[in-house]
Structures are given as C-alpha cells and as structure tokens.
Design an enzyme around this catalytic site. Structure first.
Site, PDB file in Angstrom:
ATOM      1  N   GLY A  74       4.266   7.638   2.664  1.00  0.00           N
ATOM      2  CA  GLY A  74       5.216   6.679   2.122  1.00  0.00           C
ATOM      3  C   GLY A  74       4.551   5.425   1.612  1.00  0.00           C
ATOM      4  N   GLY A 117       0.832  -1.199   0.000  1.00  0.00           N
ATOM      5  CA  GLY A 117       0.000   0.000   0.000  1.00  0.00           C
ATOM      6  C   GLY A 117       0.861   1.240   0.000  1.00  0.00           C
ATOM      7  N   GLY A 162       0.579   5.832   0.699  1.00  0.00           N
ATOM      8  CA  GLY A 162      -0.207   6.990   1.107  1.00  0.00           C
ATOM      9  C   GLY A 162       0.668   8.219   1.144  1.00  0.00           C
ATOM     10  N   GLY A 163       0.173   9.241   1.828  1.00  0.00           N
ATOM     11  CA  GLY A 163       0.881  10.511   1.861  1.00  0.00           C
ATOM     12  C   GLY A 163       2.192  10.471   2.608  1.00  0.00           C
ATOM     13  N   ASP A 221      -5.534   7.043  12.893  1.00  0.00           N
ATOM     14  CA  ASP A 221      -5.949   6.552  11.574  1.00  0.00           C
ATOM     15  C   ASP A 221      -6.711   5.236  11.701  1.00  0.00           C
ATOM     16  OD1 ASP A 221      -6.191   6.811   8.842  1.00  0.00           O
ATOM     17  OD2 ASP A 221      -4.311   5.773   8.412  1.00  0.00           O
ATOM     18  N   LYS A 254       8.304  -0.496   5.892  1.00  0.00           N
ATOM     19  CA  LYS A 254       7.621   0.767   5.665  1.00  0.00           C
ATOM     20  C   LYS A 254       8.623   1.835   5.269  1.00  0.00           C
ATOM     21  CE  LYS A 254       3.667  -0.077   8.629  1.00  0.00           C
ATOM     22  NZ  LYS A 254       2.751   0.472   9.652  1.00  0.00           N
TER      23      LYS A 254
END
Length: 436
Positions: free
Chosen positions: A33, A28, A30-31, A152, A51
């Site tokens: 990384g 996945g 996102g903003g 989140d 990550k």
C-alpha cells in the site's frame, strides 16, 4: 473466471479522508500500500501518518482476505505501547480502502543520517553502532515478547526523532504475529508467511524469509545486524557479501574490535539456529565487550603473501648466515624506478640496551614478545604492504606503532597503519590486501 486486479489510484493532496484527515503528501509506497502525511482536523491539525492498506494485484475476490489481514495488522499495532514505537491511533475503511493511522515521527531515517555522514567522508563508528544496538535491542525484545516479528528492519525503517537520542522503529505495516496460541499447539516460534504477505527487503532479510517465508525473532536480529554493518561501512549489503560464496566480507570495509565483530557475525549467521535467538543474548554479549580477551583469528597465523603489483617495493635480505638487518638498515628496491636506497641508523651512539640481545633478530619480531595478538609473520606482511604506499618509512612506522600500542589487536594495528596513508582509497586498498 478470475477477477482483474483492482489498483486504487494515489490520493491527491488536499483530499479529506473519513471527514477528518487531510492528505498532505505521499511519504512512500510498496507492495502492501501507500503511506501519507496527513493532518488530523479533530486534534488541532496534528500531523499523523495515514497508511493505506492495499496489496498490489488483489482482485475483488481477495478483498475479504485483505480485510482480515488488515484487522490482524491493526490488532498488532494496537497492543504495542512503547516509547520507541509510533503510537497506533485509529483504523477505518472508506471508499473501498483500508486505513491505519499512526503517530507521526518528526525526524530522519538512518538512511538519511548515513548519507549526511558520507558527504563528510564519515560513517558511524563502532562505539556509535554499539550504543545504537543497545538502544534498539530492548525494542525488539518487547515486540518479540508480544509474539510479533517486524520482518522489515533496515535503515529506512529506523528513525531518529528530532531533538531525541533514542532511535524509533517504524513501519509495522508488514508485522507478523509469530503464532496464534489459541489455534495451534506448535511451540516453535518460526512461522510460515503466506505468499500474499511474503515481504522483506533483499539484502537485509535472511535467506529463509526471502525464499521460504519463514520468520522468527532471529530473522529480525539478522536484519538488525545487516543494518549495523551498513552503518559501519556505508555500503549496500550487496557490496558486503561475496557473490560466489555468499559469505559476508564486511570487515574489509571497516575497523572494529574482534569482540564486536564476533557478535555481528553471529547475528549474520546464514543458518537460523546458529544466530542469537533472543535480543537478551545479544545485549549480554555487548556488555562483555572489552571485559575479556578475544583470541585472534587464525588468519593472522598464515605466512605473509606476496603482493602482485609491479611497482611494489621488494625487501632484499642478504643470503648469509648472519641475522636479518634491523628495519633501519633495510635495503628497498622499487621496480618502477630501479633505484636502491640504503637506510643507515640515524645515530651511531645508540644505547647499549637497544643493541644487546636484539642484534640477533629482527626488531619487529622482538617487539611482538609483549604483544600476543600479532605474530611476527603478520607484522612483516604489514610492513611490506605499507612500504608500497609510503616507501621506506614503513619500517619506522611499524616499529613506532608497535612500541606505542603494545596490546593492540591485529585489526587495530592495521587501522593505525592505514592512517599513515594519505589517500583514503589507498588506505582502504591496503586494508583489503591484508585481510583478503
């Protein structure tokens, strides 16, 4: 002159990172990384999550700020040791990239689990969501005690490991320390999150977090409450909130007890101070469900509304001084067919106890004497609405339902009636009519 943003490309599968981790696939992005599945060659190719911390739009001048934020996130993860939180394994920097390594959770997110349920025409039940909350609230209590806010929480960031019964809270890459007590004397647990790390999923994060960057333990409880109603209803939060008043309307799409609804509504309060402040408070109220009577909402004290559909059956009551007929003798006229059906009692030799003392009032009204949760007006409204879907049998269904469920709550009563409607969409429409 400002530096242009540095956006690193996705790491290809098969790449070896830090002479140790073999990238398998992208999980996945996102903003902040990307997340990869990788194998750790120094631990017998054990799977792990890699990550990459690389906020989009960060120029060369902001790299040091990213590095400091990265170290803070690593420190947060390092201090968490809980069986329902993936273990923090390592952190390092290489090729201008920052990496965190965490335990890989082999399982399914609750987004995936909900999709599987919906393919079978089901959502999560009240009992399941209560048990799910009881299993997750201690996890939130744990991280909040460590001065950490997840920020989140959503069905995508809660997983059920394969073969396990306890949910796991994942993706702390956006976690935020509540306060650094060594740098501030402010005891208020709410903190301002700078623009660079302003995150949170729209629909799940509360307004103060999305608009102002303010977060507190109640922010996580809000997001957990939203996730709970999504599991109950099977609908996105955008469909569960009135677009004009911004009030939650999730009860139109599911049936839960009044006590549980009150708990969820308090978790979903728009104003932070009106919400639960700690996970312990929510757990305490969950334990009380079923142990005390919850007074019915005032919505059940309003007179029945008139249905507007042209084909709605209309109940005809003789305009005389005599009392209204019993449901078995009610005449129904359907405007769509202009046919009149007269229903006679099924037996002329009914027991004397059935008629004495009750012939002067509607049977449905007498049934409510032992049921303080539902008033006669609401019962009549339910009968009229149900008649639209199943015809004259509605009166008998209402009567039998009340007789067999004397202590039923208004919401449970409507749920039982809705089961008599064959089509699922029609049953949902019936429920929405009564609670709109």
């Amino acid at each position: 002159m400002s530096q242009s943003p540095v956006i690193k490309s996705e790491i290809p599968s098969g790449t070896i990172i830090d002479n140790r981790y073999i990238i398998q696939q992208l999980l996945g992005q996102g903003g902040l990384g990307r997340t990869y599945l990788a194998f750790d060659t120094r631990r017998f190719n054990e799977p792990c999550v890699l990550k990459e911390f690389a906020p989009i739009g960060t120029g060369e001048g902001g790299l040091e700020k990213c590095r400091n934020l990265f170290k803070r996130e690593a420190k947060i993860l390092h201090q968490l040791e809980h069986p329902q939180i993936p273990r923090f394994l390592a952190c390092f920097e290489g090729d201008g990239r920052l990496f965190l390594v965490q335990e890989f959770v082999n399982g399914k997110t609750y987004s995936a689990l909900l999709r599987e349920r919906q393919k079978q025409g089901q959502n999560f039940s009240e009992d399941e969501v209560i048990r799910w909350l009881k299993n997750l609230l201690p996890v939130l209590e744990y991280i909040h005690q460590h001065h950490i806010i997840h920020r989140d929480i959503s069905p995508d960031n809660i997983m059920l490991p394969e073969g396990k019964s306890l949910p796991v809270l994942i993706d702390f890459g956006v976690g935020k320390q509540i306060a650094d007590l060594n740098e501030s004397n402010n005891s208020n647990q709410a903190t301002f999150v700078g623009k660079m790390s302003l995150v949170g999923k729209v629909g799940y994060a509360p307004r103060e977090q999305i608009s102002l960057g303010l977060c507190s333990p109640s922010s996580d409880l809000y997001a957990l409450g939203v996730t709970g109603v999504v599991l109950l209803t099977g609908r996105d939060p955008s469909f569960l909130m009135d677009q004009y008043s911004l009030e939650w309307k999730w009860r139109f799409y599911t049936y839960v007890s009044d006590g549980f609804a009150e708990i969820l509504n308090k978790m979903l309060a728009d104003t932070p101070r009106q919400r639960y402040q700690t996970s312990r408070e929510v757990l305490a109220d969950l334990e009380l469900i079923g142990q005390h009577h919850i007074s019915p909402s005032t919505m059940f004290d309003v007179p029945p509304t008139v249905l507007t559909r042209e084909s709605e059956p209309t109940m005809i009551v003789p305009q005389t001084d005599q009392p209204p007929p019993s449901p078995a003798e009610t005449t129904l006229i359907s405007p769509s067919t202009q046919q009149t059906v007269q229903h006679q009692p099924t037996s002329q030799n009914q027991p004397t106890s059935r008629t004495q003392g009750n012939t002067s009032r509607n049977q449905n009204t007498s049934r409510t004497q032992g049921n303080t949760s539902i008033n006669a007006a609401f019962i009549q409204r339910c009968q009229k609405a149900l008649a639209y879907y199943i015809g004259p049998m509605a009166s008998f269904v209402v009567e039998d339902t009340l007789a067999e469920n004397e202590q039923v709550t208004p919401y449970q009563f409507v749920e039982l009636l809705a089961r008599e409607i064959p089509e699922a969409e029609a049953a949902l429409e019936f429920t929405r009519r009564l609670f709109s």
